[in-house]
Design an enzyme around this catalytic site. Structure first.
Site, PDB file in Angstrom:
ATOM      1  N   ARG A  32     -46.004 -14.150  32.166  1.00  0.00           N
ATOM      2  CA  ARG A  32     -44.653 -14.475  32.668  1.00  0.00           C
ATOM      3  C   ARG A  32     -43.988 -13.332  33.208  1.00  0.00           C
ATOM      4  NH1 ARG A  32     -40.692 -18.841  29.636  1.00  0.00           N
ATOM      5  NH2 ARG A  32     -39.513 -19.221  31.323  1.00  0.00           N
ATOM      6  N   CYS A  33     -44.647 -12.803  34.128  1.00  0.00           N
ATOM      7  CA  CYS A  33     -44.130 -11.472  34.699  1.00  0.00           C
ATOM      8  C   CYS A  33     -45.024 -11.308  36.127  1.00  0.00           C
ATOM      9  CB  CYS A  33     -44.965 -10.406  33.897  1.00  0.00           C
ATOM     10  SG  CYS A  33     -45.380  -8.716  34.474  1.00  0.00           S
ATOM     11  N   GLU A  86     -39.475 -15.521  35.569  1.00  0.00           N
ATOM     12  CA  GLU A  86     -39.825 -14.227  34.780  1.00  0.00           C
ATOM     13  C   GLU A  86     -38.877 -13.293  34.395  1.00  0.00           C
ATOM     14  OE1 GLU A  86     -42.589 -13.682  37.613  1.00  0.00           O
ATOM     15  OE2 GLU A  86     -44.276 -14.705  36.471  1.00  0.00           O
ATOM     16  N   GLN A  99     -53.036 -22.648  37.924  1.00  0.00           N
ATOM     17  CA  GLN A  99     -51.634 -22.428  38.443  1.00  0.00           C
ATOM     18  C   GLN A  99     -51.984 -22.296  40.006  1.00  0.00           C
ATOM     19  OE1 GLN A  99     -50.512 -19.798  34.693  1.00  0.00           O
ATOM     20  NE2 GLN A  99     -49.561 -19.386  36.559  1.00  0.00           N
TER      21      GLN A  99
END
Lengths: 156, 790
Positions: free
Chosen positions: B376-377, B746, B229
């Site tokens: 996802r945060c 997110e 990522q």
């Protein structure tokens, strides 16, 4: 051992160890990398292909079990060079994000709409319940399959 | 002061496809034809295959490793151990949080699944056979499986590799003002307390992690294909770890089959494969199995939180006190900004206005896989949002108020922005009540409350749960945010070709978010070049400008802004060229998306495409040829997306099972570039929030064995269980972002878990239930009902 599998309409003869998984033969021997590997335990469904027209999870099927049978993968979805309605519908309805589960979802969806040309939302959700998606929350996958069914119905 | 607006019409035509158009995704053509190029699809000549040998024990001393049987197996090329890596100074590596992590264990293993050796063979099946033949003699040690055990005075020291380490504390950190908070609590009418564990979860993207390392024995050039990522940050880490010159390292992150934070850290397998390729002179591939992914990489959450809210009898919040202990596993290996050791957890004050807050945090080493990635945060915002939204709900019950009304009495008001939070954030914009009102309207809140009263009278259980969350995303301003010293700006490079088509290169990297479309739409908006005429390149460090990558909802706030800014730079130059073509002065030209014309004579006009051609064929004397530029964007502030979610559940008192009847989500992420893609991001987040509240967790037994090492034990929801979501939106632009966007990847994972849990608690609030830890499993619900039976 030597086996012959019809893949997307073409016979392929390959020499494989009996322990070799169908998904590995498709991906590494035949170069069909549209079929993916996700969980190794038949849980996530990203390795789904059609074996004699029925969705199966190719990560828990030995290649030798497919000897003499017909396999269809995402690479075989196009019809006469045109996108299959389910492929067009997945793009139109934003039915994919990372794309990893997409080939399997489309194959399962294509079988559903052949067997049930007018599927309800519950029919669709039940049909894809063996296939996981982590990106979409399934909302637009359901829409895409429904759209594909409508497209097919409108064109016939 | 902020203004919330309704949709305004796009300024571009659908053919151009700028901001506000549902442009169908450009990247989809390859995915729907099975032509995506994921890591495991990469095959290089002479490529070898690597399988890791992992520890079956959570804590043990390694007495010896016998590799002879594996080495003797036909097809095995090499077996790598930590001892061998130590010879290259590679047995340990730095983590993105500034800790160190074992690459292959030399002294001890510190979690089940830890990497101990690697077998490299000509065939992946043979490599796996070889891994079975590596014999490791372990001396078992007691395992610490939760942070409270780790904090006991006589606990064994897990990180005895660290010099002078005398306890198991990974970090301690605080925010806010303890004194002011104590004063607030002293004047409170009531103090509402909640203690809850946000359980260990795993992002588990459907594609596991992997690498193909290709180090040329001739040139020393290392081409490393990696599920990454953050390819640029990873290149720099590789340069630091392996001592390779950075210009000889090229990281290529191909199509990534989901990330969700799992693909932010650098994993030992990447490093071993690269070292093996360097030594063996052949490409080496390593791809995790699902079990390896679940037991060894990128866990999330595992926060033990105590929150206290000081309130008045009239329902005003006076202050918040939070104490949090996080289970970090054996290595502090997630990415956290250097100055905020508990991430951005101090956003825990939420959407509410009160003067005082104090947050204390402590990270603890345990004998579990390195944990704490932001699943996802944005750096631990999820845990924070969950805690405050659970607390305000309980405060409303204690005061006998409706939870929606309690929230409204305490919301930060639109005229208070920019809002300085008691823990040091400056919220950019927001309008919380409008979003909550919209969600209440959509779901029919008053009717549901009336139904609930009737249902209770009939002995039927239903609940309505709200979450009105505020996030902090878009890290971040370089003065405050860095990873290992690397400032968290991001970049975009844009070149318009002579025929008016363009190429945009980004430092961020999509994992399904749709960057190849969204970022092309920003160019379309700014320059009038159709989005479908813009090729977006990312994930290749040799061919993109430096950037910190895609996580923490930062791509649109940082690289999106950079794309806007570089497009504007090109537009300025285009104006000069247009003036030359039209024989006018640049100041006399007017820009209408896609063309310049002379003010007052619209017939005297040139298109951006004509300008681009002139940039290479007829540019003004004295000007540099070409039409290209680069922009590094250092955001002046974070962005603060928000929303209100409402969930209705029906609960079976006999079994404890609960089902989502409806889920309404109103999100405000500022200006929406591609509304279709934004909705898709929200759908996915709502599903993952449901998963965490309902079924997804990873537990360990007393010996540190991971329970949840495959998708039959670690449950990911299917289409059948996943609720059907209804979305609403408000638009409150970010005042400091060039196009007013805030980031959305997110929001729904951050906001929704509390809404689901609040709904279940709401169904049971009248019998006195105030908390059930996630996941809210039927047996826990059943037990809670039993515990509160009269």
């Amino acid at each position: 051992m030597e086996i012959t599998i019809s893949v997307n309409g073409t016979d392929n003869t390959v020499d494989v160890e009996p322990r070799m998984l169908l998904v590995d033969v498709l991906r590494t021997r035949l170069g069909l990398t549209g079929t993916h590997i996700g969980c190794d335990t038949t849980s996530c469904g990203v390795c789904t292909v059609l074996l004699d027209g029925t969705p199966v999870k190719s990560c828990t099927l030995f290649a030798v079990q497919a000897d003499g049978r017909a396999v269809k993968t995402v690479e075989g979805l196009k019809q006469n060079g045109d996108l299959h309605p389910i492929q067009a519908a997945f793009k139109e309805a934003h039915g994919l994000q990372c794309g990893y589960c997409t080939p399997a979802m489309m194959l399962v969806g294509s079988v559903l709409i052949e067997e049930n040309p007018d599927p309800s939302e519950d029919d669709i959700r039940w049909a894809i319940s063996g296939n996981l998606c982590r990106c979409t929350g399934y909302i637009n996958i359901v829409k895409a399959i429904r759209l594909a069914a409508e497209t097919v119905a409108a064109s016939s | 002061m902020t203004t919330t607006q309704h949709h305004h019409a796009p300024i571009t035509t659908p053919e151009v496809g700028g901001i506000g158009h549902n442009v169908r995704r450009i990247e989809d053509d390859r995915f729907i034809q099975g032509a995506g190029n994921y890591l495991d699809d990469i095959v290089l000549p002479r490529m070898l295959h690597m399988v890791l040998v992992r520890s079956p024990l959570a804590h043990a001393t390694i007495n010896s490793i016998d590799t002879s049987a594996a080495e003797a197996l036909d097809g095995v090329v090499a077996v790598v151990t930590g001892e061998m890596l130590a010879g290259y100074n590679l047995a340990w590596m730095p983590t993105l949080s500034g800790d160190t992590q074992a690459v292959l264990a030399t002294d001890k293993v510190r979690f089940q699944g830890q990497e101990v050796a690697a077998v490299i063979a000509t065939d992946p099946y043979v490599a796996r056979d070889g891994a079975e033949l590596v014999m490791v003699d372990y001396e078992p040690l007691d395992a610490i499986v939760n942070p409270m055990q780790g904090l006991e005075p006589d606990a064994p020291i897990i990180r005895d590799d660290l010099e002078d380490k005398a306890d198991n504390v990974a970090y301690e950190w605080e925010a806010g003002d303890a004194g002011a908070t104590a004063e607030a609590f002293a004047t409170a009418d009531r103090v509402v307390t909640i203690e809850t564990h946000y359980p260990r979860s795993h992002p588990s993207p459907l594609e596991t992690c992997g690498v193909v390392a290709d180090v040329s024995p001739v040139t020393g050039q290392a081409t490393i294909y990696m599920t990454s990522q953050a390819p640029h940050a990873h290149r720099t880490v590789f340069a630091l770890v392996a001592g390779l010159p950075e210009h000889n390292i090229r990281i290529i992150s191909p199509d990534v089959g989901g990330g969700f934070g799992n693909k932010v850290p650098v994993y030992p397998g990447y490093v071993v494969a690269t070292a093996a390729s360097l030594v063996l002179g052949a490409p080496v591939k390593w791809v995790e199995t699902r079990t390896e992914n679940l037991i060894s990489t990128g866990f999330a959450r595992d926060y033990y939180m105590k929150g206290e809210l000081a309130v008045t009898a009239e329902g005003k919040i006076l202050g918040l006190r939070v104490d949090m202990v996080s289970d970090q596993g054996a290595f502090y290996a997630d990415a956290q900004p250097t100055k905020t050791r508990a991430g951005l957890f101090h956003i825990v004050t939420g959407s509410y206005d009160y003067p005082a807050a104090h947050v204390t945090t402590k990270g603890v080493y345990t004998n579990k896989a390195p944990g704490g990635v932001a699943y996802r945060c944005s750096f631990r915002v999820t845990e924070a949002s969950f805690l405050i939204e659970r607390l305000v709900q309980n405060a409303a019950y204690e005061l006998g108020m409706d939870p929606a009304e309690f929230r409204k009495r305490n919301f930060i008001q639109p005229d208070q922005f920019p809002y300085h939070s008691p823990t040091g954030f400056v919220y950019d914009s927001g309008d919380y009540e409008t979003a909550l009102d919209m969600a209440m309207d959509m779901i029919g809140y008053e009717k549901l409350r009336a139904e609930q009263a009737r249902a209770r009278a009939e002995g039927r259980l239903m609940g309505i749960g709200i979450a009105s969350f505020t996030e902090v995303v878009g890290a971040g301003p370089s003065g405050e945010y860095d990873i290992l010293g690397l400032k968290m700006f991001d970049s975009a490079e844009l070149r318009v070709h002579p025929t008016g088509k363009a190429i945009l290169k980004l430092g961020v990297k999509t994992q399904g978010q749709g960057h190849e479309t969204t970022f092309a739409q920003i160019v379309a908006e700014e320059l009038g070049i159709p989005a479908t005429d813009v090729k977006v390149v990312h994930g290749d460090t040799d061919n993109t400008p430096y950037g910190l990558g895609t996580y923490a909802s930062r791509s649109t706030p940082t690289a999106g802004a950079a794309t806007s800014m570089v497009s504007r730079k090109l537009r300025s130059k285009a104006r000069e060229i247009a003036a030359h073509l039209l024989e006018a002065s640049p100041e006399d030209l007017e820009w209408e998306v896609g063309a310049f014309h002379v003010r007052g004579s619209p017939e005297s006009s040139v298109t951006i495409q004509e300008v681009a051609f002139a940039a290479y064929t007829n540019h003004p004397p004295g000007m540099e040829a070409g039409l290209e530029g680069v922009h590094y964007y250092d955001p002046p502030n974070m962005t603060y997306p928000f929303g209100s979610y409402i969930v209705v559940v029906d609960l079976d008192s006999g079994t404890g099972e609960w089902k989502v009847r409806r889920m309404v989500a109103v999100d405000d992420c500022g200006v929406r570039i591609n509304p279709m893609i934004v909705d898709g991001q929200i759908h996915g987040g709502l599903a993952e929030g449901f998963a965490m509240s309902n079924m997804q967790w990873i537990t360990f037994d007393e010996a540190g064995n991971c329970i949840g090492s495959n998708f039959m034990d670690y449950l990911v929801p299917t289409a059948w269980e996943t609720p059907r979501f209804e979305l609403g939106e408000t638009v409150t632009p970010s005042p400091h972002h060039p196009i007013g966007a805030k980031g959305v990847g997110e929001s729904a994972t951050v906001g929704s878990p509390a809404a689901y849990v609040n709904a279940v608690i709401d169904a049971l609030a009248h019998i006195g239930v105030r908390n059930i830890d996630m996941p809210v499993l039927p047996d826990r619900v059943w037990q809670a009902i039993r515990d509160h039976a009269e």
